[in-house]
Write an enzyme that holds these catalytic residues in place. Structure first.
Site, PDB file in Angstrom:
ATOM      1  N   ASP A 277       0.811  -1.211   0.000  1.00 39.96           N
ATOM      2  CA  ASP A 277       0.000   0.000   0.000  1.00 39.96           C
ATOM      3  C   ASP A 277       0.848   1.265   0.000  1.00 39.96           C
ATOM      4  O   ASP A 277       2.061   1.207   0.174  1.00 39.96           O
ATOM      5  CB  ASP A 277      -0.954   0.001   1.216  1.00 39.96           C
ATOM      6  CG  ASP A 277      -0.259  -0.414   2.504  1.00 39.96           C
ATOM      7  OD1 ASP A 277       0.971  -0.306   2.590  1.00 39.96           O
ATOM      8  OD2 ASP A 277      -0.957  -0.845   3.436  1.00 39.96           O
TER       9      ASP A 277
ATOM     10  N   ASP B 244      -7.161  -2.857  14.334  1.00 41.46           N
ATOM     11  CA  ASP B 244      -8.560  -3.184  14.017  1.00 41.46           C
ATOM     12  C   ASP B 244      -8.651  -4.426  13.126  1.00 41.46           C
ATOM     13  O   ASP B 244      -9.695  -4.709  12.549  1.00 41.46           O
ATOM     14  CB  ASP B 244      -9.271  -1.983  13.357  1.00 41.46           C
ATOM     15  CG  ASP B 244      -8.627  -1.567  12.029  1.00 41.46           C
ATOM     16  OD1 ASP B 244      -7.654  -2.222  11.594  1.00 41.46           O
ATOM     17  OD2 ASP B 244      -9.100  -0.581  11.434  1.00 41.46           O
TER      18      ASP B 244
ATOM     19  N   HIS C 283      -6.929  -5.069  10.328  1.00 43.68           N
ATOM     20  CA  HIS C 283      -6.755  -4.899   8.887  1.00 43.68           C
ATOM     21  C   HIS C 283      -5.444  -5.476   8.380  1.00 43.68           C
ATOM     22  O   HIS C 283      -4.475  -5.601   9.114  1.00 43.68           O
ATOM     23  CB  HIS C 283      -6.903  -3.425   8.473  1.00 43.68           C
ATOM     24  CG  HIS C 283      -5.768  -2.518   8.848  1.00 43.68           C
ATOM     25  ND1 HIS C 283      -5.968  -1.298   9.454  1.00 43.68           N
ATOM     26  CD2 HIS C 283      -4.431  -2.610   8.682  1.00 43.68           C
ATOM     27  CE1 HIS C 283      -4.804  -0.692   9.634  1.00 43.68           C
ATOM     28  NE2 HIS C 283      -3.849  -1.478   9.173  1.00 43.68           N
TER      29      HIS C 283
ATOM     30  N   GLU D  58      -9.642  -1.979   5.661  1.00 47.23           N
ATOM     31  CA  GLU D  58     -10.255  -1.672   6.949  1.00 47.23           C
ATOM     32  C   GLU D  58     -11.546  -2.483   7.146  1.00 47.23           C
ATOM     33  O   GLU D  58     -12.071  -3.054   6.181  1.00 47.23           O
ATOM     34  CB  GLU D  58     -10.582  -0.169   6.994  1.00 47.23           C
ATOM     35  CG  GLU D  58      -9.365   0.733   6.872  1.00 47.23           C
ATOM     36  CD  GLU D  58      -8.505   0.763   8.137  1.00 47.23           C
ATOM     37  OE1 GLU D  58      -8.528  -0.191   8.936  1.00 47.23           O
ATOM     38  OE2 GLU D  58      -7.795   1.769   8.328  1.00 47.23           O
TER      39      GLU D  58
HETATM   40  C1  GLP Z   1      -0.516   0.216   8.557  1.00 47.21           C
HETATM   41  C2  GLP Z   1      -0.203  -0.568   7.299  1.00 47.21           C
HETATM   42  C3  GLP Z   1      -0.330  -2.054   7.513  1.00 47.21           C
HETATM   43  C4  GLP Z   1       0.404  -2.440   8.778  1.00 47.21           C
HETATM   44  C5  GLP Z   1      -0.247  -1.776   9.967  1.00 47.21           C
HETATM   45  C6  GLP Z   1       0.394  -2.135  11.291  1.00 47.21           C
HETATM   46  O1  GLP Z   1      -1.833   0.586   8.688  1.00 47.21           O
HETATM   47  N1  GLP Z   1      -1.000  -0.197   6.197  1.00 47.21           N
HETATM   48  O2  GLP Z   1       0.175  -2.725   6.388  1.00 47.21           O
HETATM   49  O3  GLP Z   1       0.382  -3.830   8.939  1.00 47.21           O
HETATM   50  O4  GLP Z   1      -0.131  -0.374   9.767  1.00 47.21           O
HETATM   51  O5  GLP Z   1       1.517  -1.348  11.525  1.00 47.21           O
HETATM   52  P1  GLP Z   1       2.554  -1.567  12.668  1.00 47.21           P
HETATM   53  O6  GLP Z   1       3.424  -2.712  12.234  1.00 47.21           O
HETATM   54  O7  GLP Z   1       3.329  -0.288  12.734  1.00 47.21           O
HETATM   55  O8  GLP Z   1       1.811  -1.850  13.908  1.00 47.21           O
END
Ligand code: GLP
Length: 260
Positions: free
Chosen positions: A67, A151, A153, A158
């Protein structure tokens, strides 16, 4: 689904890197799906180390990132382009032509509440279609690395995103904006939308590694792994995937009933 629980983040990162290493050694032109966020940072460090020791050659690896925020330029310090360069690509011998990250920065103008196209922006729908096509043309993703949002995702899919979705523009949930605001100066600076691979795009990867670390992920992990398969927790689709490895540290696994 194979679930591996490691003592801490360091061990989780080593385990993930070991699996990626084996995949690269087996297929030097591996198509690798990559994630951003804090969770894969340790894994990327391990991979960089292996490259520096001469164990891993990335010259034929093809990558697709999950993304990118809509409207942030590639040199914005919080863009995922910047993150990837800083935390992985700048340290390994990857061919820049083999790197794919959804690109949707130019032509977006910031208003008080939203980033809006100013008329010169690329057609995002076409961009999403092209991203899917580029993945297909490589023969599909061999190994996809994933983190999980609090959440539930994956990517930026989402709660409420169709489990059949493909690469699309996603609106970030309020909780995600809050979570990700730690990287920005203020919450208002977090883009409200992103381009993300869809749930189905991710599901089609031949092999998936989901990583989660820390107590703040424990509820999402329990719902994703032990709850019903639902678009409200998009990571729950992985229960149906035949080749997924989930690597957790003890804190992220603490709310699992069967494994915790
Ligand atoms: C973002 C990304 C996800 C990622 C998530 C968790 O929203 N789009 O791909 O897995 O954050 O991030 P973190 O590893 O910093 O907790």
């Amino acid at each position: 689904m194979i679930i591996i629980i490691k003592k801490n983040y360091d061990e989780l990162s080593k385990e993930a890197a070991k699996i990626i290493k084996e995949a690269i050694l087996e297929k030097p032109n591996l198509v690798l799906g990559l994630a951003t966020g804090s969770t894969p940072l340790g894994t990327y460090q391990e991979l960089i180390q292996m490259h520096k020791e001469g164990i891993l050659d990335f010259s034929r690896i093809i990558t697709f990132n999950l993304d990118e925020y809509l409207g942030l330029s590639a040199n914005h310090p919080q863009s995922y382009h910047y993150y990837m360069k800083k935390n992985l690509f700048g340290e390994i011998n990857i061919n820049p032509e083999n790197i794919h990250i959804p690109e949707c920065s130019e032509g977006w103008r910031r208003t008080n509440v939203l980033r809006v196209p100013d008329g010169t922006a690329k057609d995002v729908k076409a961009l999403c279609r092209d991203y899917e096509k580029a993945i297909q043309e490589t023969g599909g993703i061999d190994l996809q690395i994933l983190g999980i949002g609090s959440d539930g995702h994956i990517g930026f899919n989402e709660p409420g995103t169709s489990l059949d979705s493909r690469t699309h523009v996603a609106k970030l949930a309020e909780s995600t904006i809050r979570d990700n605001s730690r990287f920005f100066e203020k919450k208002e600076d977090v883009p409200e939308s992103a381009i993300t691979m869809g749930v189905q795009t991710i599901f089609e990867a031949k092999k998936i590694i989901l990583l989660a670390s820390g107590e703040n992920k424990a509820t999402a992990v329990a719902k994703a792994l032990e709850g019903p398969i639902t678009s409200q927790i998009t990571a729950s689709i992985l229960q149906r995937h035949s080749n997924t490895i989930v690597i957790l540290d003890e804190k992220a696994a603490s709310k699992l009933k069967k494994y915790g």
